[in-house]
Design a protein around this motif. Structure first.
Motif, mmCIF file in Angstrom:
data_model
loop_
_atom_site.group_PDB
_atom_site.id
_atom_site.type_symbol
_atom_site.label_atom_id
_atom_site.label_comp_id
_atom_site.label_asym_id
_atom_site.label_seq_id
_atom_site.Cartn_x
_atom_site.Cartn_y
_atom_site.Cartn_z
ATOM 1 N N VAL A 56 11.457 41.814 -17.962
ATOM 2 C CA VAL A 56 10.256 41.154 -17.658
ATOM 3 C C VAL A 56 9.561 40.259 -18.476
ATOM 4 N N GLY A 57 9.441 41.013 -19.868
ATOM 5 C CA GLY A 57 8.903 40.305 -21.020
ATOM 6 C C GLY A 57 9.495 38.886 -21.307
ATOM 7 N N THR A 58 10.696 38.771 -21.402
ATOM 8 C CA THR A 58 11.411 37.623 -21.633
ATOM 9 C C THR A 58 11.133 36.533 -20.481
ATOM 10 N N ALA A 59 11.101 36.963 -19.191
ATOM 11 C CA ALA A 59 10.894 35.802 -18.204
ATOM 12 C C ALA A 59 9.673 35.349 -18.348
ATOM 13 N N LEU A 60 8.475 36.354 -18.504
ATOM 14 C CA LEU A 60 7.231 35.897 -18.696
ATOM 15 C C LEU A 60 6.941 34.960 -19.784
ATOM 16 N N PHE A 61 7.363 35.243 -21.016
ATOM 17 C CA PHE A 61 7.399 34.756 -22.130
ATOM 18 C C PHE A 61 7.772 32.935 -22.104
ATOM 19 N N LEU A 79 5.713 29.694 -22.181
ATOM 20 C CA LEU A 79 6.059 28.605 -23.480
ATOM 21 C C LEU A 79 6.766 27.247 -22.671
ATOM 22 N N SER A 80 6.951 27.515 -21.574
ATOM 23 C CA SER A 80 7.561 26.189 -20.712
ATOM 24 C C SER A 80 6.179 25.337 -20.163
ATOM 25 N N GLY A 81 6.813 24.154 -19.392
ATOM 26 C CA GLY A 81 5.863 23.412 -18.567
ATOM 27 C C GLY A 81 5.398 22.219 -19.269
ATOM 28 N N ALA A 82 4.803 21.094 -18.570
ATOM 29 C CA ALA A 82 4.397 19.962 -19.141
ATOM 30 C C ALA A 82 3.348 20.072 -19.981
ATOM 31 N N ALA A 83 2.207 20.820 -19.348
ATOM 32 C CA ALA A 83 0.984 20.832 -19.832
ATOM 33 C C ALA A 83 0.708 21.656 -21.220
ATOM 34 N N TRP A 84 0.245 20.952 -22.135
ATOM 35 C CA TRP A 84 -0.015 21.675 -23.435
ATOM 36 C C TRP A 84 -1.106 21.148 -24.163
ATOM 37 N N PRO A 85 -2.106 21.750 -24.844
ATOM 38 C CA PRO A 85 -2.046 23.208 -25.058
ATOM 39 C C PRO A 85 -2.057 23.953 -23.797
ATOM 40 N N PRO A 86 -1.451 25.309 -23.990
ATOM 41 C CA PRO A 86 -1.782 26.202 -22.409
ATOM 42 C C PRO A 86 -3.210 26.740 -22.475
ATOM 43 N N ARG A 87 -3.447 27.180 -21.403
ATOM 44 C CA ARG A 87 -4.949 28.043 -21.235
ATOM 45 C C ARG A 87 -4.919 29.004 -22.170
ATOM 46 N N TRP A 88 -3.591 29.844 -22.494
ATOM 47 C CA TRP A 88 -3.823 31.086 -23.330
ATOM 48 C C TRP A 88 -3.783 30.968 -24.759
#
Ligand code: SAM
Length: 279
Positions: free
Chosen positions: A123-128, A132-141
């Motif tokens: 679960v941790g690796t899938a969420l991680f 970290l993926s996705g086009a938008a950066w910086p992330p909200r976190w």
């Protein structure tokens, strides 16, 4: 600060026998939990998303640090223990019952938030990977503070040329800065897992200009899919990759694990639609 019962008592009173199917390995050492909660830095009045609070060990450490915690837990047996914790810290804890893999946290917070979790490996690796993926950066976190098997933590912070270096290192490092913050001995968990663990702390960094995250992902997937092969072989099925190597003066007889992250980024940049005239 409210007086809380020892975590072992909470677990016994609520009958929270750890379930292997849910990847449950609980932490009871409050000093260790306070160290983990300190990893993101000062949390007074900060929003924190905690995934998998279980009986609430890390949760109570985050609450003591002054955070406003939103916790997602899929084991409903843990909810009464978490409700008690919420009563001890009025207005600071929101608990959501659900599967974090099927949950989009985007709507939960009005502003930036930290993420903290001690999760089962898969679960941790899938969420991680998702965070970290996705086009938008910086992330909200603003930061990730996550427990991993030590071997996975090593892969996240690995440098080019090492055996641990691969897709996970590049994903974690091309636009973020990961570090191993706390090593955690297997005996700290109840029940103890077979392997050692480590807390990894990640903060977002600047995203290199002109690079598509998706293109970089495709390059690293192909390159490390056949990591012992030369790049001319592993990248030959990827349109534009070999011309990019040539344009950049990267020797196609090198293997993926010898390329620095900046070289992978340069290849992806050269292949990105804006730089090739494609749309
Ligand atoms: N945070 C607690 C601690 O440190 O003692 C519990 C850690 S235990 C390793 C992992 C927790 O994550 C368990 O309580 C488990 O029920 C929960 N969990 C597992 N998969 C989950 C998922 N997909 N979504 C939400 N919670 C999950």
């Amino acid at each position: 600060m409210p007086e809380l019962p020892p975590l072992r008592d909470v677990v016994n009173r609520h009958g929270l026998l750890a379930q292997k199917s849910l990847g449950q390995n609980f932490l009871f050492d409050e000093q260790l939990l306070a160290r983990i909660a300190a990893v993101p830095g000062p949390l007074k009045d900060a929003d924190v998303l905690e995934v998998g609070p279980g009986p609430g060990g890390l949760t109570r450490a985050l609450l003591r640090a002054g955070a406003r915690v939103t916790a997602i837990e899929m084991d409903r047996r843990c909810l009464p223990a978490l409700a008690e914790l919420g009563e001890a810290f009025p207005g600071q804890l929101r608990v959501i019952e659900g599967d974090a893999l099927k949950f989009d946290p985007a709507g939960l917070f009005g502003g930036p938030y930290h993420i903290a979790a001690n999760l089962p490996y898969n679960v941790g690796t899938a969420l991680f990977t998702g965070w970290l993926s996705g086009a938008a950066w910086p992330p909200r976190w603003q930061s990730l503070t996550l427990m991993f098997q030590h071997e996975v933590a090593e892969r996240i912070v690995a440098q080019a040329g090492s055996d641990a270096y691969g897709r996970l290192a590049i994903l974690a490092q091309w636009r973020a800065s990961p570090r191993i913050a706390v090593k955690v001995h297997r005996s700290a968990f109840t029940p103890p897992p077979k392997v050692m663990s480590a807390i990894v702390h990640v903060t977002p960094a600047a995203m290199p200009a002109g690079v598509s995250a998706r293109t970089l992902e495709r390059v690293t997937e192909a390159a490390f899919g056949q990591r012992r092969k030369m790049l001319r072989q592993s990248l030959k099925g990827l349109p534009g990759a070999l011309p990019a190597l040539e344009a950049l003066g990267i020797d196609p007889s090198r293997r993926a694990e010898t390329l620095e992250i900046a070289e992978f980024v340069a290849i992806a940049r050269a292949m990105s639609p804006a730089n090739t005239g494609q749309t």
